[in-house]
Write a protein that holds these residues in place. Structure first.
Motif, PDB file in Angstrom:
ATOM      1  N   UNK A 279      -3.235  -1.855  -8.794  1.00  0.00           N
ATOM      2  CA  UNK A 279      -2.249  -1.603  -9.852  1.00  0.00           C
ATOM      3  C   UNK A 279      -0.949  -1.028  -9.308  1.00  0.00           C
ATOM      4  N   UNK A 280      -1.053  -0.281  -8.202  1.00  0.00           N
ATOM      5  CA  UNK A 280       0.119   0.388  -7.646  1.00  0.00           C
ATOM      6  C   UNK A 280       0.556  -0.227  -6.316  1.00  0.00           C
ATOM      7  N   UNK A 281       0.031  -1.401  -5.981  1.00  0.00           N
ATOM      8  CA  UNK A 281       0.450  -2.078  -4.766  1.00  0.00           C
ATOM      9  C   UNK A 281       1.924  -2.442  -4.871  1.00  0.00           C
ATOM     10  N   UNK A 282       2.705  -2.000  -3.897  1.00  0.00           N
ATOM     11  CA  UNK A 282       4.154  -2.218  -3.956  1.00  0.00           C
ATOM     12  C   UNK A 282       4.498  -3.682  -3.685  1.00  0.00           C
ATOM     13  N   UNK A 283       5.646  -4.103  -4.193  1.00  0.00           N
ATOM     14  CA  UNK A 283       6.141  -5.453  -3.950  1.00  0.00           C
ATOM     15  C   UNK A 283       6.752  -5.551  -2.549  1.00  0.00           C
ATOM     16  N   UNK A 284       6.673  -6.753  -1.974  1.00  0.00           N
ATOM     17  CA  UNK A 284       7.484  -7.062  -0.820  1.00  0.00           C
ATOM     18  C   UNK A 284       6.906  -6.785   0.546  1.00  0.00           C
TER      19      UNK A 284
ATOM     20  N   UNK B 196       2.290   1.247   8.287  1.00  0.00           N
ATOM     21  CA  UNK B 196       2.249   1.267   6.822  1.00  0.00           C
ATOM     22  C   UNK B 196       0.787   1.193   6.388  1.00  0.00           C
ATOM     23  N   UNK B 197       0.109   2.341   6.542  1.00  0.00           N
ATOM     24  CA  UNK B 197      -1.343   2.349   6.355  1.00  0.00           C
ATOM     25  C   UNK B 197      -1.763   2.876   4.985  1.00  0.00           C
ATOM     26  N   UNK B 198      -0.822   3.130   4.093  1.00  0.00           N
ATOM     27  CA  UNK B 198      -1.156   3.789   2.825  1.00  0.00           C
ATOM     28  C   UNK B 198      -1.942   2.896   1.868  1.00  0.00           C
ATOM     29  N   UNK B 199      -1.991   1.593   2.145  1.00  0.00           N
ATOM     30  CA  UNK B 199      -2.779   0.703   1.283  1.00  0.00           C
ATOM     31  C   UNK B 199      -4.203   0.513   1.791  1.00  0.00           C
ATOM     32  N   UNK B 200      -4.454   0.928   3.038  1.00  0.00           N
ATOM     33  CA  UNK B 200      -5.801   0.887   3.619  1.00  0.00           C
ATOM     34  C   UNK B 200      -6.395  -0.525   3.640  1.00  0.00           C
ATOM     35  N   UNK B 201      -5.559  -1.553   3.789  1.00  0.00           N
ATOM     36  CA  UNK B 201      -6.049  -2.929   3.780  1.00  0.00           C
ATOM     37  C   UNK B 201      -7.225  -3.111   4.741  1.00  0.00           C
ATOM     38  N   UNK B 202      -8.400  -3.455   4.195  1.00  0.00           N
ATOM     39  CA  UNK B 202      -9.546  -3.871   4.986  1.00  0.00           C
ATOM     40  C   UNK B 202     -10.218  -2.829   5.838  1.00  0.00           C
ATOM     41  N   UNK B 203      -9.812  -1.553   5.751  1.00  0.00           N
ATOM     42  CA  UNK B 203     -10.215  -0.544   6.728  1.00  0.00           C
ATOM     43  C   UNK B 203     -11.513   0.172   6.367  1.00  0.00           C
TER      44      UNK B 203
ATOM     45  N   UNK C 278     -18.808  10.147   2.974  1.00  0.00           N
ATOM     46  CA  UNK C 278     -18.917   9.002   2.069  1.00  0.00           C
ATOM     47  C   UNK C 278     -18.078   7.883   2.651  1.00  0.00           C
ATOM     48  N   UNK C 279     -18.728   6.943   3.323  1.00  0.00           N
ATOM     49  CA  UNK C 279     -18.032   5.861   4.008  1.00  0.00           C
ATOM     50  C   UNK C 279     -17.975   4.621   3.121  1.00  0.00           C
ATOM     51  N   UNK C 280     -16.886   3.854   3.269  1.00  0.00           N
ATOM     52  CA  UNK C 280     -16.779   2.581   2.557  1.00  0.00           C
ATOM     53  C   UNK C 280     -15.819   1.685   3.317  1.00  0.00           C
ATOM     54  N   UNK C 281     -15.669   0.459   2.817  1.00  0.00           N
ATOM     55  CA  UNK C 281     -14.659  -0.463   3.326  1.00  0.00           C
ATOM     56  C   UNK C 281     -13.666  -0.742   2.212  1.00  0.00           C
ATOM     57  N   UNK C 282     -12.376  -0.873   2.591  1.00  0.00           N
ATOM     58  CA  UNK C 282     -11.311  -0.968   1.597  1.00  0.00           C
ATOM     59  C   UNK C 282     -10.660  -2.353   1.595  1.00  0.00           C
ATOM     60  N   UNK C 283     -11.468  -3.407   1.670  1.00  0.00           N
ATOM     61  CA  UNK C 283     -10.913  -4.755   1.591  1.00  0.00           C
ATOM     62  C   UNK C 283     -10.465  -5.075   0.173  1.00  0.00           C
ATOM     63  N   UNK C 284      -9.326  -5.749   0.085  1.00  0.00           N
ATOM     64  CA  UNK C 284      -8.808  -6.265  -1.180  1.00  0.00           C
ATOM     65  C   UNK C 284      -9.173  -7.750  -1.247  1.00  0.00           C
TER      66      UNK C 284
END
Length: 346
Positions: A288-293, A62-69, A172-178
């Motif tokens: 804003x679009x982070x899914x619940x659960x 479930x990589x669609x949120x890109x947590x921390x990557x 264009x590199x970045x980090x996607x930490x929440x």
């Protein structure tokens, strides 16, 4: 200072950096994912200030949120999943409607990076290396990428990006930490007070694709120059806030007038995070679009649970004039740095 290394699922390794102040940063070799950052609150209690999965298999499944990557080759959305360099068209995978998001489904967030730990008297860290071959994902050029995470005793986490390509390409590199400075997901980020050194942001259309217009932040909920609570944007009825899902998912162009490019504060914990970068701007995304659960380390996911500060150039430059370029000429060195410093409000 020290580094601990742990085997994960028999196929990955997690590297945890410790400084002498008790701060820790944990990173997977898979995706260069920052899985946890532990820092103290005003009472000295340590808590995790980033979102991450409880079950690490979810990073792959479930990589669609890109947590921390690590995100690449190009962070953000590329209109129509295509661009031209010197009149040569390049066609990419469309993984969000007709467009490409964050390098496509096989982007750097799914790469197993080669890792080299290091330690000296002043810092502890890891170097992550990866070679992306010519034509991979539709992008031109064999490109060698190094991302370095460094932790110091003054609670600074430095992310350095370097790369070279044998063909002119887009990068264009970045980090996607929440980030969530409440610690351990005690609340959403609605009461996070954010300051951004930016007088203009990029207008988006209904598909979150840049229109080519830069908009002044004056008299809008996008004016963070004097600081404001994120919930003001969540509650705003302006078109741009609504397009993003009642929040922010916009590129802010830095003015470089203030000492820090961004500052995030959370009053109940007393935590403060400052950010300095040599990048020309950043996308601020407020989940804003982070899914619940989703099962995160400290509890279930929900909307507005984190804020991303994605420092980078703008992929809008591939289709519009006047935006910070993502073009890396052949043989030239891509060199960028972003520093996050964690402390307490005075």
């Amino acid at each position: 200072m020290r580094i601990d290394i742990k085997d994960i699922l028999g196929k990955w390794k997690e590297y945890t950096l410790f400084n002498d102040m008790g701060m820790t940063v944990s990173v997977l070799d898979y995706g260069g994912i920052i899985t946890e950052i532990m820092v103290p609150d005003r009472n000295g209690k340590f808590g995790n200030v980033v979102l991450g999965f409880k079950n690490y298999t979810e990073y792959e499944q479930n990589h669609s949120n890109y947590f921390g990557a690590i995100i690449g080759r190009v962070a953000g959305r590329i209109e129509d999943a295509s661009f031209e360099i010197n009149n040569q068209p390049y066609h990419l995978e469309a993984n969000e409607g007709h467009h490409q998001l964050h390098g496509g489904s096989k982007g750097f967030h799914q790469v197993k990076w080669s890792v080299t730990p290091f330690q000296n008297k002043k810092a502890v860290g890891i170097r992550l290396d990866h070679k992306s071959i010519d034509g991979e994902g539709g992008y031109p050029g064999n490109i060698d990428i190094t991302v370095t995470y460094t932790l110091t005793n003054d609670n600074k986490l430095t992310l350095e990006y370097s790369a070279t390509s044998d063909k002119t390409t887009a990068l264009a590199l970045t980090n996607h930490s929440y980030f969530n400075l409440n610690g351990d997901l005690k609340n959403t980020v609605e009461n996070h007070h954010v300051t951004i050194d930016s007088g203009h942001f990029v207008e988006l259309n209904q598909e979150l694709i840049p229109t080519g217009r830069l908009i002044s932040v004056d008299e809008t909920s996008f004016d963070f120059r004097g600081g404001r609570l994120l919930k003001e944007g969540f509650e705003d009825v302006s078109v741009q806030n609504k397009i993003a899902g009642k929040g922010y998912d916009h590129y802010f162009v830095f003015d470089h007038h203030l000492e820090n490019n961004a500052v995030v504060q959370e009053s109940s914990s007393g935590r403060i995070m400052t950010m300095k970068t040599d990048q020309p701007g950043m996308v601020m995304y407020t989940s804003n679009t982070l899914m619940d659960g989703l099962e995160l380390k400290e509890g279930p996911s929900r909307r507005y649970l984190g804020v991303c500060l994605e420092t980078q150039s703008s992929p809008a430059s591939l289709h519009h004039e006047g935006f910070p370029s993502v073009i890396l000429p052949a043989g030239e060195c891509y060199q960028k740095q972003t520093v996050f410093t964690f402390g307490l409000q005075s």
